[in-house]
Design a protein around this motif. Sequence first.
Motif, mmCIF file in Angstrom:
data_model
loop_
_atom_site.group_PDB
_atom_site.id
_atom_site.type_symbol
_atom_site.label_atom_id
_atom_site.label_comp_id
_atom_site.label_asym_id
_atom_site.label_seq_id
_atom_site.Cartn_x
_atom_site.Cartn_y
_atom_site.Cartn_z
ATOM 1 N N ILE A 103 0.821 -1.207 0.000
ATOM 2 C CA ILE A 103 0.000 0.000 0.000
ATOM 3 C C ILE A 103 0.853 1.254 0.000
ATOM 4 O O ILE A 103 0.477 2.273 -0.576
ATOM 5 C CB ILE A 103 -0.948 -0.018 1.217
ATOM 6 C CG1 ILE A 103 -1.913 -1.207 1.094
ATOM 7 C CG2 ILE A 103 -1.737 1.276 1.347
ATOM 8 C CD1 ILE A 103 -2.608 -1.574 2.379
ATOM 9 N N ASN A 104 2.027 1.192 0.613
ATOM 10 C CA ASN A 104 2.866 2.379 0.738
ATOM 11 C C ASN A 104 4.033 2.401 -0.240
ATOM 12 O O ASN A 104 5.067 3.023 0.032
ATOM 13 C CB ASN A 104 3.386 2.496 2.177
ATOM 14 C CG ASN A 104 2.251 2.822 3.142
ATOM 15 O OD1 ASN A 104 1.483 3.746 2.912
ATOM 16 N ND2 ASN A 104 2.131 2.048 4.207
ATOM 17 N N GLU A 127 -4.412 1.307 8.280
ATOM 18 C CA GLU A 127 -4.834 2.228 9.331
ATOM 19 C C GLU A 127 -6.255 2.743 9.076
ATOM 20 O O GLU A 127 -6.738 2.767 7.937
ATOM 21 C CB GLU A 127 -3.889 3.434 9.407
ATOM 22 C CG GLU A 127 -2.453 3.105 9.747
ATOM 23 C CD GLU A 127 -1.573 2.872 8.544
ATOM 24 O OE1 GLU A 127 -0.340 2.931 8.685
ATOM 25 O OE2 GLU A 127 -2.113 2.621 7.444
ATOM 26 N N ASN A 128 -6.884 3.194 10.167
ATOM 27 C CA ASN A 128 -8.194 3.844 10.099
ATOM 28 C C ASN A 128 -9.264 2.987 9.425
ATOM 29 O O ASN A 128 -10.096 3.493 8.667
ATOM 30 C CB ASN A 128 -8.095 5.203 9.372
ATOM 31 C CG ASN A 128 -7.256 6.197 10.146
ATOM 32 O OD1 ASN A 128 -7.182 6.144 11.367
ATOM 33 N ND2 ASN A 128 -6.608 7.104 9.432
ATOM 34 N N THR A 129 -9.217 1.702 9.700
ATOM 35 C CA THR A 129 -10.245 0.789 9.207
ATOM 36 C C THR A 129 -10.799 0.011 10.400
ATOM 37 O O THR A 129 -10.151 -0.085 11.439
ATOM 38 C CB THR A 129 -9.678 -0.196 8.166
ATOM 39 O OG1 THR A 129 -8.534 -0.855 8.723
ATOM 40 C CG2 THR A 129 -9.283 0.534 6.884
ATOM 41 N N PRO A 130 -11.998 -0.549 10.272
ATOM 42 C CA PRO A 130 -12.605 -1.246 11.412
ATOM 43 C C PRO A 130 -11.737 -2.399 11.904
ATOM 44 O O PRO A 130 -11.179 -3.161 11.107
ATOM 45 C CB PRO A 130 -13.925 -1.764 10.831
ATOM 46 C CG PRO A 130 -14.252 -0.810 9.734
ATOM 47 C CD PRO A 130 -12.927 -0.450 9.133
ATOM 48 N N GLN A 131 -11.643 -2.502 13.233
ATOM 49 C CA GLN A 131 -10.899 -3.597 13.848
ATOM 50 C C GLN A 131 -11.811 -4.369 14.774
ATOM 51 O O GLN A 131 -12.554 -3.790 15.567
ATOM 52 C CB GLN A 131 -9.685 -3.079 14.623
ATOM 53 C CG GLN A 131 -8.888 -4.204 15.283
ATOM 54 C CD GLN A 131 -7.614 -3.736 15.961
ATOM 55 O OE1 GLN A 131 -7.206 -2.601 15.797
ATOM 56 N NE2 GLN A 131 -6.982 -4.620 16.714
ATOM 57 N N TYR A 132 -11.716 -5.686 14.670
ATOM 58 C CA TYR A 132 -12.483 -6.577 15.523
ATOM 59 C C TYR A 132 -11.507 -7.330 16.437
ATOM 60 O O TYR A 132 -10.298 -7.286 16.237
ATOM 61 C CB TYR A 132 -13.338 -7.504 14.652
ATOM 62 C CG TYR A 132 -14.310 -6.701 13.835
ATOM 63 C CD1 TYR A 132 -15.517 -6.281 14.371
ATOM 64 C CD2 TYR A 132 -13.968 -6.260 12.552
ATOM 65 C CE1 TYR A 132 -16.390 -5.472 13.646
ATOM 66 C CE2 TYR A 132 -14.829 -5.449 11.825
ATOM 67 C CZ TYR A 132 -16.038 -5.059 12.379
ATOM 68 O OH TYR A 132 -16.883 -4.247 11.679
ATOM 69 N N PRO A 133 -11.990 -8.004 17.454
ATOM 70 C CA PRO A 133 -11.077 -8.629 18.420
ATOM 71 C C PRO A 133 -10.181 -9.693 17.803
ATOM 72 O O PRO A 133 -10.538 -10.346 16.823
ATOM 73 C CB PRO A 133 -12.043 -9.251 19.441
ATOM 74 C CG PRO A 133 -13.302 -8.448 19.325
ATOM 75 C CD PRO A 133 -13.405 -8.104 17.876
ATOM 76 N N TYR A 134 -9.004 -9.860 18.415
ATOM 77 C CA TYR A 134 -8.102 -10.934 18.032
ATOM 78 C C TYR A 134 -8.787 -12.278 18.278
ATOM 79 O O TYR A 134 -9.698 -12.399 19.107
ATOM 80 C CB TYR A 134 -6.816 -10.877 18.844
ATOM 81 C CG TYR A 134 -5.999 -9.631 18.659
ATOM 82 C CD1 TYR A 134 -5.710 -9.127 17.391
ATOM 83 C CD2 TYR A 134 -5.498 -8.941 19.770
ATOM 84 C CE1 TYR A 134 -4.950 -7.977 17.236
ATOM 85 C CE2 TYR A 134 -4.733 -7.796 19.619
ATOM 86 C CZ TYR A 134 -4.466 -7.306 18.343
ATOM 87 O OH TYR A 134 -3.709 -6.174 18.188
ATOM 88 N N ASN A 164 0.044 5.756 7.571
ATOM 89 C CA ASN A 164 -0.635 6.252 6.379
ATOM 90 C C ASN A 164 -2.123 6.394 6.687
ATOM 91 O O ASN A 164 -2.876 5.416 6.646
ATOM 92 C CB ASN A 164 -0.415 5.294 5.208
ATOM 93 C CG ASN A 164 -1.020 5.819 3.913
ATOM 94 O OD1 ASN A 164 -1.755 6.800 3.903
ATOM 95 N ND2 ASN A 164 -0.705 5.162 2.810
ATOM 96 N N ALA A 165 -2.528 7.603 6.991
ATOM 97 C CA ALA A 165 -3.926 7.860 7.348
ATOM 98 C C ALA A 165 -4.869 7.612 6.180
ATOM 99 O O ALA A 165 -6.066 7.386 6.376
ATOM 100 C CB ALA A 165 -4.079 9.291 7.855
#
Length: 535
Positions: free
Chosen positions: A33-34, A114-121, A77-78
Amino acid sequence: MINIYNPLAFLEAKNTLSLREKVGQFFMPAAFINDSEDEIQELEHLIKISGIGGLCFFHSRASAATNFEGKKKIVYNAEGLETLKKLIQRYQKAAKHPLLISIDAEWGLAMRIENTPQYPYAITLGASGDTSDLLVEVGRNIARDCREAGIHWNLAPVVDINNNPNNPVIGYRSFGEDKRNVAEKATALAKGMQAEGILTSIKHFPGHGDTATDSHLGLPVIGKSKEELYENELYPFIELIKNGADSVMVGHLSVPALTQGKTGSSSISKEIITGVLRKELGFDGVVISDALNMHSVSKLYPAKGELEWLAFDAGNDILCFAEHVKEGIETILRNTPQRRIESSFKRVWHLKEKVFSTLSKNTRPYMDESELNKKLAYECLTLFQDNSPKLDTTSEVDYHAISLGKKQDNAFFNRIAEEVGFTTISDDKDCIFKIKSNFKSAENILLALFPPKVKPQNNFDFSDAQLQWIQELIDTKNVVLYLFGNPFVLNMLNLKKAKTVVVAYQSFETFQMVAAEHFLGKFEAKGKLPVTIAR
C-alpha cells in the motif's frame, strides 16, 4: 481486458489461455500500500508481461510479514484505505485477466491498513462461550469491508491450536488451546465471510501452534507423532474442510512424522500436501503456500525460480509472495507435465469463477462495528482470579489507580471515576520511582495493564523495572488487576496474592468501558480463558 462483472465473458475466457498464461495464474506476488510510484509501475509491468493471477496486499516493505519488523520504520498512512482502492483499480487495469486480490484480514482490514474497522483478536473471541451468531456477524462485517475495498480473498481464519505460550507469531492469532473451540469459532467466522461472497483460507497447515520459532525467520520443527497430530493439530483443518473451506494455506514447518522422518518445510513437501492434505484428508480445493519470501525457506533456495517450482511441484496451486515470477514461470513450464498444470489451473480458475461470475447480494443489515465489539466484550471478559474478600467499590474506599504499559486514552479509569473517587497515575507521564514514592501509603490499588506489544518477545515490551514493580504491588498491596492485552502476560507474574485478576484482552475503548462496568459490579464476567496460564 475482461470486464470482471461480465460473467459470460469471464467464464468463456478460460478456454483462451495459453499454457504459459495458465502457469502465470498460479503466481500471487506481494503488493504494498505504501509503495513509491516507481515500485507501483514496476508491478504494473510485471502484471502485463507475466500474466500473474493475483496479488496479496501488505502494508509496507517494512512490515513484519516482509521479515523487517523492527529494522525499518513503518510509516503511518492515514489514507491507506483510499490508497488501497486506487492501487487495486490500477493493477486490475493492467491485467489481461482479472486479478484475484487477497489480504490478511484476520481481525479486519486493520491488520494491514490504518483507520479501518478492527475486531477482536482470535484469542479474545476464543474466550467467549456459545457466540457463533456473533462470530458470523464479525465475519460478515470483515467481508463487507474487504469487498468494498476491492478484495476478494481473506487469508483467514487461523485454525492453529495455541498450545505453546512462547509462540512468537501465532499466539493471539489463535482461538485457543482447545481443538473443538478453535474449530467452532473458525467455522463461524468463515461462514460469515463466505455468506458475503469473500473467499477464505484456513491456515497454517498442518498446524503452527506448538512451536517457539517464528517461521518468518527460521524453520519451526513440530516433533509430534502422526497420531498426536491427527488427534489435535489436524482436527480443526479436518472440520473446516468438511464445512467447505475455499482454500488451505500450507505453513513453513518441519513435521518429520508426516514426511517419513525427513526434514524440510511442509510448504514444499509432496508427502504433506499431495499425501496428507489431498489423499488422506480428501481436500480437492485450492492450496496456497504461505509467503515464499519468508526466511525459513527463501534463504535455502537462492537460485531464482527454484523455490517457486518446488512449492508448485509439492502440490501448491497458488504461490503467495513469490519473489521470482518470471524465473518461476519458466522453471515450472520446463519441469512440469501439462496434466499437472491443467489440474491446478482448473482449481484456480474455479476459485476465480466463484468470485467474478456472481455478485454477492446482501440481504440484511450489518451490525454496527462498535455495537458488535461491545457485545463481544461482554461475552469475552474473563474473571481469572477472585480471592476474597473483594475490594469495596464504594466512594468511601481510598483507591489509587495505576496504568502501566502502552500510552492509552484511559476510558477505563474515566468511566469508573464517574462513580468512584480515586487518585490516578500512569507511567507514561511519571517515572516509576516517582510513582512508588507517592504510593507508599496506598493500600487499595486498581492496576490497569496495557502491554506495549501483543507478541511475547522481550516480555511484551514491559521493562524489567515495570515488571518488578508490578510484582511488588501484588505482593504488598490489595491489588485488583485488569489486563487489556494478551493473557500470556500473566505468565510473567506470581499472582497468588492478587485480590482479583480480570482479563479484558483488548484495549479498544469499548472493551475498556465494559471492563469498567464489571469493576463497578454491574455484571458478572462470562468469559473463559482459552489458554492455560500458570497460577
